[in-house]
Structures are given as structure tokens and as C-alpha cells.
Design an enzyme around this catalytic site. Structure first.
Site, PDB file in Angstrom:
ATOM      1  N   PRO A 138      38.994 -16.948   5.168  1.00 38.59           N
ATOM      2  CA  PRO A 138      38.045 -17.968   5.622  1.00 38.59           C
ATOM      3  C   PRO A 138      36.883 -18.173   4.651  1.00 38.59           C
ATOM      4  O   PRO A 138      36.367 -17.213   4.077  1.00 38.59           O
ATOM      5  CB  PRO A 138      37.537 -17.419   6.961  1.00 38.59           C
ATOM      6  CG  PRO A 138      38.552 -16.425   7.397  1.00 38.59           C
ATOM      7  CD  PRO A 138      39.113 -15.846   6.136  1.00 38.59           C
ATOM      8  N   CYS A 139      36.494 -19.417   4.505  1.00 37.37           N
ATOM      9  CA  CYS A 139      35.284 -19.746   3.744  1.00 37.37           C
ATOM     10  C   CYS A 139      34.065 -19.736   4.666  1.00 37.37           C
ATOM     11  O   CYS A 139      32.995 -19.282   4.287  1.00 37.37           O
ATOM     12  CB  CYS A 139      35.425 -21.118   3.095  1.00 37.37           C
ATOM     13  SG  CYS A 139      36.760 -21.210   1.887  1.00 37.37           S
ATOM     14  N   MET A 140      34.251 -20.255   5.873  1.00 37.62           N
ATOM     15  CA  MET A 140      33.190 -20.191   6.885  1.00 37.62           C
ATOM     16  C   MET A 140      33.243 -18.817   7.536  1.00 37.62           C
ATOM     17  O   MET A 140      34.266 -18.427   8.085  1.00 37.62           O
ATOM     18  CB  MET A 140      33.381 -21.289   7.928  1.00 37.62           C
ATOM     19  CG  MET A 140      32.291 -21.335   8.982  1.00 37.62           C
ATOM     20  SD  MET A 140      32.553 -22.663  10.195  1.00 37.62           S
ATOM     21  CE  MET A 140      33.851 -21.930  11.228  1.00 37.62           C
TER      22      MET A 140
END
Length: 217
Positions: A138-140
Site C-alpha cells: 500500500p501507498c496509503m
């Protein structure tokens, strides 16, 4: 464009479109070109904070490739946790079924209903036993909800943020998620703040971003 290394800017934007254009302007004019661990060239600005005062108007920037139909589908998956396309993960899946154990959005809603001034209404997407062993992560990383001044506000942390391609969709989805949480809790939705540790644009978007920035300036 400058070569001087700089960390940290704050943007106070009127809406999502304003946030996107101003963020691109900072990345393009003050970011540095690096080659990331996958071999892609990016122009990166570190620790960019954007406060969006009204994320419910002008949600779709004119120059983005995203259209309303695709954005609505993105938002639906974020809120519901569905993974109809069988991706390795979705943000909604991590929020609604973290490690196949916890519905964090329900937890957030219940926490805010029980204690409106809570500082614990936080959801995370990172699962260390999983994400330290795979390529697609995940980036978030974190969504934090707080009720202040009669509204619920959202602060979101991105470890890595594709500003050129993903920011409009991310913020459209987050604004819909915040409206959903606010409706369930029984308060008005408020502001969204994004903290992007690596705010960047990929080289395949550089022509687009350069043209956008020329139009701004």
C-alpha cells in the site's frame, strides 16, 4: 525547475482540483529527479502536506484522465472493501478486512459515536507480516478521523504518492469515505489533509505535468 534539495511545504487548498494543480506545481518546480527501486525515473518532493478546506466541490480536475464513472467505482471499492478485479490488495480491503480480522471503518465509526473527542479513530493499511514479503504494497498507510468544531476531519498519510496519476482518484475516494463516516456518526464531513512523504510524478507523466504547470504559471 530547481536542483536545490528541499523538504516540506504546506498547501491550503480550496478544493481537490486546487490541491492537485498546486501540488503538481511544487513537485515540478522544486522536486528532484531520482531513479526509484524499480528503475523508474520520478520527480519527487518530500513531505508535502495539503489541507483541503472543501473537498466536496470541484472534485474532478479538468486535466485528469479520470472520469466520474471510474472515480465512482474507485470510491465504491474504497468504502465497501470489495475486490471484484482480484487485485493483490485494495485500500478498501485493508480498511474493511485488515489481515482478514478487523473492519477498521466500523471501529472508527463506533469509536467516534462513543467518544466524539477520541484521538483513537485511526485505521491503517500496512500489515507487516504480509507487506515485508511482497512487491505490491500500500501507498496509503494511515487514515485518521477526528471530530472537531462539529465536523469530522480526515488526515491521511501516504508513504509514496503518485501525484500525477493517482492523487485525483485518491482524494475523490477519500472525500466519499469521509462523507460515509460522517453520515454514520451523525455529524458534518469536514476537511481532508494529506501528508505525502514522497510526492512524485513518473516520467511518463512529465509532458502532461509540464503543460499543466505552464498553464498555471
Amino acid at each position: 525547475m530547481e536542483d536545490k534539495f528541499e523538504i516540506g511545504r504546506i498547501i491550503r487548498a480550496k478544493n481537490i482540483s486546487d490541491a492537485w494543480y498546486r501540488g503538481l506545481n511544487i513537485i515540478w518546480n522544486h522536486g528532484q529527479v531520482i531513479t526509484d527501486e524499480r528503475g523508474s525515473q520520478i520527480r519527487e518532493f518530500m513531505d508535502l502536506m495539503v489541507v483541503i478546506e472543501n473537498p466536496y466541490t470541484d472534485r474532478i480536475p479538468e486535466d485528469t484522465a479520470w472520469n466520474e464513472e471510474r472515480l465512482e467505482e474507485y470510491a465504491k471499492q474504497l468504502i465497501s472493501g470489495e475486490n471484484a478485479q482480484d487485485f493483490e490488495y485494495t485500500y478498501g480491503q485493508r480498511l474493511r478486512n485488515w489481515n482478514e480480522e478487523v473492519d477498521q471503518i466500523e471501529y472508527v465509526i463506533e469509536k467516534l459515536q462513543e467518544s466524539p473527542t477520541s484521538r483513537r479513530a485511526t485505521a491503517v493499511t500496512w500489515i507487516p507480516p504480509v507487506d515485508t514479503k511482497v512487491n505490491e504494497v500500500p501507498c496509503m498507510i494511515l487514515d485518521d478521523f477526528k471530530i472537531r468544531d462539529g465536523k469530522v476531519h480526515l488526515t491521511t498519510l501516504f508513504r509514496s504518492h503518485d501525484f500525477g496519476g493517482a492523487y485525483p482518484a485518491n482524494l475523490y475516494g477519500l472525500s466519499k469515505l469521509l462523507e460515509y463516516v460522517a453520515g454514520r456518526v451523525g455529524v458534518e464531513p469536514g476537511m481532508i489533509t494529506t501528508v505525502s512523504i514522497s510526492a512524485h510524478v513518473y516520467d511518463h507523466d512529465w509532458d502532461m505535468v509540464e503543460n499543466i504547470v505552464k498553464g498555471i504559471n
